[in-house]
Design a protein around this motif. Structure first.
Motif, PDB file in Angstrom:
ATOM      1  N   ALA A   1       0.816  -1.212   0.000  1.00 52.79           N
ATOM      2  CA  ALA A   1       0.000   0.000   0.000  1.00 52.79           C
ATOM      3  C   ALA A   1       0.850   1.264   0.000  1.00 52.79           C
ATOM      4  N   SER A   2       1.909   1.267   0.805  1.00 53.10           N
ATOM      5  CA  SER A   2       2.759   2.452   0.892  1.00 53.10           C
ATOM      6  C   SER A   2       3.444   2.721  -0.441  1.00 53.10           C
ATOM      7  N   GLN A   3       4.007   1.687  -1.053  1.00 54.58           N
ATOM      8  CA  GLN A   3       4.702   1.861  -2.334  1.00 54.58           C
ATOM      9  C   GLN A   3       3.724   2.281  -3.425  1.00 54.58           C
ATOM     10  N   ASN A   4       2.527   1.702  -3.434  1.00 57.87           N
ATOM     11  CA  ASN A   4       1.533   2.077  -4.426  1.00 57.87           C
ATOM     12  C   ASN A   4       1.151   3.536  -4.297  1.00 57.87           C
ATOM     13  N   TYR A   5       1.031   4.001  -3.051  1.00 55.52           N
ATOM     14  CA  TYR A   5       0.690   5.409  -2.810  1.00 55.52           C
ATOM     15  C   TYR A   5       1.732   6.317  -3.437  1.00 55.52           C
ATOM     16  N   TYR A   6       3.006   6.033  -3.193  1.00 56.47           N
ATOM     17  CA  TYR A   6       4.064   6.893  -3.701  1.00 56.47           C
ATOM     18  C   TYR A   6       4.253   6.752  -5.209  1.00 56.47           C
ATOM     19  N   THR A   7       3.859   5.619  -5.762  1.00 57.76           N
ATOM     20  CA  THR A   7       3.991   5.408  -7.200  1.00 57.76           C
ATOM     21  C   THR A   7       2.811   5.969  -7.968  1.00 57.76           C
ATOM     22  N   PHE A   8       1.613   5.703  -7.490  1.00 60.17           N
ATOM     23  CA  PHE A   8       0.418   6.009  -8.257  1.00 60.17           C
ATOM     24  C   PHE A   8      -0.071   7.450  -8.098  1.00 60.17           C
ATOM     25  N   SER A   9       0.219   8.090  -6.974  1.00 60.94           N
ATOM     26  CA  SER A   9      -0.213   9.484  -6.811  1.00 60.94           C
ATOM     27  C   SER A   9       0.421  10.391  -7.863  1.00 60.94           C
ATOM     28  N   PRO A  10       1.752  10.326  -8.078  1.00 62.46           N
ATOM     29  CA  PRO A  10       2.344  11.126  -9.158  1.00 62.46           C
ATOM     30  C   PRO A  10       1.824  10.735 -10.534  1.00 62.46           C
ATOM     31  N   MET A  11       1.446   9.459 -10.688  1.00 56.27           N
ATOM     32  CA  MET A  11       0.921   8.994 -11.965  1.00 56.27           C
ATOM     33  C   MET A  11      -0.380   9.721 -12.302  1.00 56.27           C
ATOM     34  N   ILE A  12      -1.264   9.851 -11.314  1.00 58.97           N
ATOM     35  CA  ILE A  12      -2.508  10.589 -11.527  1.00 58.97           C
ATOM     36  C   ILE A  12      -2.203  12.052 -11.796  1.00 58.97           C
ATOM     37  N   LEU A  13      -1.309  12.614 -10.996  1.00 63.65           N
ATOM     38  CA  LEU A  13      -0.949  14.029 -11.142  1.00 63.65           C
ATOM     39  C   LEU A  13      -0.507  14.345 -12.566  1.00 63.65           C
ATOM     40  N   HIS A  14       0.402  13.540 -13.096  1.00 56.48           N
ATOM     41  CA  HIS A  14       0.972  13.847 -14.408  1.00 56.48           C
ATOM     42  C   HIS A  14       0.035  13.512 -15.569  1.00 56.48           C
ATOM     43  N   LYS A  15      -0.984  12.714 -15.314  1.00 62.26           N
ATOM     44  CA  LYS A  15      -2.001  12.505 -16.334  1.00 62.26           C
ATOM     45  C   LYS A  15      -2.934  13.720 -16.419  1.00 62.26           C
ATOM     46  N   LEU A  16      -3.134  14.399 -15.295  1.00 60.61           N
ATOM     47  CA  LEU A  16      -4.051  15.542 -15.256  1.00 60.61           C
ATOM     48  C   LEU A  16      -3.400  16.861 -15.663  1.00 60.61           C
ATOM     49  N   THR A  17      -2.150  17.055 -15.326  1.00 67.22           N
ATOM     50  CA  THR A  17      -1.531  18.383 -15.472  1.00 67.22           C
ATOM     51  C   THR A  17      -1.498  18.956 -16.890  1.00 67.22           C
ATOM     52  N   PRO A  18      -1.429  18.132 -17.943  1.00 69.42           N
ATOM     53  CA  PRO A  18      -1.465  18.746 -19.273  1.00 69.42           C
ATOM     54  C   PRO A  18      -2.762  19.516 -19.555  1.00 69.42           C
ATOM     55  N   TYR A  19      -3.800  19.249 -18.769  1.00 69.23           N
ATOM     56  CA  TYR A  19      -5.107  19.859 -19.013  1.00 69.23           C
ATOM     57  C   TYR A  19      -5.472  20.870 -17.936  1.00 69.23           C
ATOM     58  N   LEU A  20      -4.479  21.268 -17.142  1.00 69.14           N
ATOM     59  CA  LEU A  20      -4.699  22.250 -16.085  1.00 69.14           C
ATOM     60  C   LEU A  20      -3.784  23.449 -16.281  1.00 69.14           C
ATOM     61  N   LYS A  21      -4.298  24.626 -15.984  1.00 65.49           N
ATOM     62  CA  LYS A  21      -3.473  25.825 -15.999  1.00 65.49           C
ATOM     63  C   LYS A  21      -2.869  25.985 -14.613  1.00 65.49           C
ATOM     64  N   THR A  22      -1.569  25.742 -14.525  1.00 67.58           N
ATOM     65  CA  THR A  22      -0.914  25.685 -13.226  1.00 67.58           C
ATOM     66  C   THR A  22       0.179  26.736 -13.087  1.00 67.58           C
ATOM     67  N   LEU A  23       0.415  27.122 -11.833  1.00 65.47           N
ATOM     68  CA  LEU A  23       1.553  27.986 -11.510  1.00 65.47           C
ATOM     69  C   LEU A  23       2.779  27.146 -11.207  1.00 65.47           C
ATOM     70  N   PHE A  24       2.581  25.993 -10.575  1.00 68.91           N
ATOM     71  CA  PHE A  24       3.683  25.067 -10.337  1.00 68.91           C
ATOM     72  C   PHE A  24       3.138  23.678 -10.058  1.00 68.91           C
ATOM     73  N   ILE A  25       3.995  22.695 -10.240  1.00 69.70           N
ATOM     74  CA  ILE A  25       3.666  21.297 -10.017  1.00 69.70           C
ATOM     75  C   ILE A  25       4.764  20.716  -9.137  1.00 69.70           C
ATOM     76  N   CYS A  26       4.405  19.831  -8.216  1.00 71.95           N
ATOM     77  CA  CYS A  26       5.438  19.242  -7.373  1.00 71.95           C
ATOM     78  C   CYS A  26       5.218  17.753  -7.172  1.00 71.95           C
ATOM     79  N   ASP A  27       6.252  16.977  -7.430  1.00 72.33           N
ATOM     80  CA  ASP A  27       6.243  15.554  -7.111  1.00 72.33           C
ATOM     81  C   ASP A  27       6.593  15.350  -5.643  1.00 72.33           C
ATOM     82  N   ASP A  28       7.448  16.223  -5.127  1.00 73.10           N
ATOM     83  CA  ASP A  28       7.757  16.229  -3.699  1.00 73.10           C
ATOM     84  C   ASP A  28       6.986  17.384  -3.095  1.00 73.10           C
ATOM     85  N   ILE A  29       6.101  17.084  -2.160  1.00 71.07           N
ATOM     86  CA  ILE A  29       5.192  18.092  -1.640  1.00 71.07           C
ATOM     87  C   ILE A  29       5.924  19.278  -1.031  1.00 71.07           C
TER      88      ILE A  29
END
Length: 216
Positions: free
Chosen positions: A52-80
């Motif tokens: 569960a812990s490894q999946n959390y750290y692997t899959f959360s950035p995966m969702i983030l980077h699938k969404l970001t091309p369609y968002l107008k952002t000021l910044f993006i962070c893989d490390d919070i």
């Protein structure tokens, strides 16, 4: 109307506007991401649930980077901590918290309109938060790190489901009330804001999404 009443009314309308805007922005982004990349559950590779812990750290950035091309952002962070203060405490709706309640998540971004967004994978699509097939959660702070940093006041929760929709966390008075000191109190106010377009739950308890929706 007195000046404090006018100010409170204006702030309430601003909160509703910002929550609904984030809801629209995130839903549109997820719709486009699914069209480009396929259903949400197929974004997760490997064996979800094995670690569960490894999946959390692997899959959360995966969702983030699938969404970001369609968002107008000021910044993006893989490390919070690239984006958020180290001790960015999240309080519950009545303003109490404990040492564990910090913005401890691995992925996040700041939208062009100033809203903080943090994205958390559940590791797989499962029954959680009253949703049969929740794949992840989204927590937004509509005024970035500015106070009050309280759930149900400027922090709101959404669910990412298997079908490719962002859903407001369903209203549940158990987790949206003026009495409980639990750190979960305030998690379940989002649906109310979206559907009722007010914050009446901050004025009285005993409300229902399909029943009493105004204070006496």
């Amino acid at each position: 109307m007195t000046l404090p009443t006018l100010i409170a009314s204006y702030q309430e309308k601003q909160t509703v506007t910002r929550v609904k805007a984030a809801y629209t922005i995130l839903n549109n982004a997820l719709t486009l991401a699914v069209a480009e990349n396929g259903p949400v559950h197929t974004w997760f590779t490997g064996n979800p649930g094995e670690n569960a812990s490894q999946n959390y750290y692997t899959f959360s950035p995966m969702i983030l980077h699938k969404l970001t091309p369609y968002l107008k952002t000021l910044f993006i962070c893989d490390d919070i901590y690239e984006c958020f203060p180290y001790r960015y405490e999240i309080k519950n709706i009545i303003g109490t918290t404990d040492n564990s309640m910090t913005m401890m998540t691995i992925t996040g971004l700041k939208l062009l309109n100033g809203t903080y967004v943090t994205i958390n994978s559940l590791g797989t699509c499962q029954r959680q938060y009253e949703v049969l097939d929740a794949c992840g959660t989204i927590l937004i702070d509509i005024n970035a790190q500015n106070p009050p940093n309280q759930k149900g006041r400027d922090i709101f929760m959404f669910i990412i489901n298997r079908q490719g929709y962002v859903l407001p966390r369903a209203f549940d008075p158990t987790y949206c009330n003026l009495t409980s000191t639990s750190y979960t109190n305030g998690n379940s106010c989002t649906e109310w804001v979206i559907k009722k377009e007010n914050l009446n739950y901050l004025k009285c308890d005993g409300l229902s999404i399909n029943g009493k929706d105004k204070c006496d």
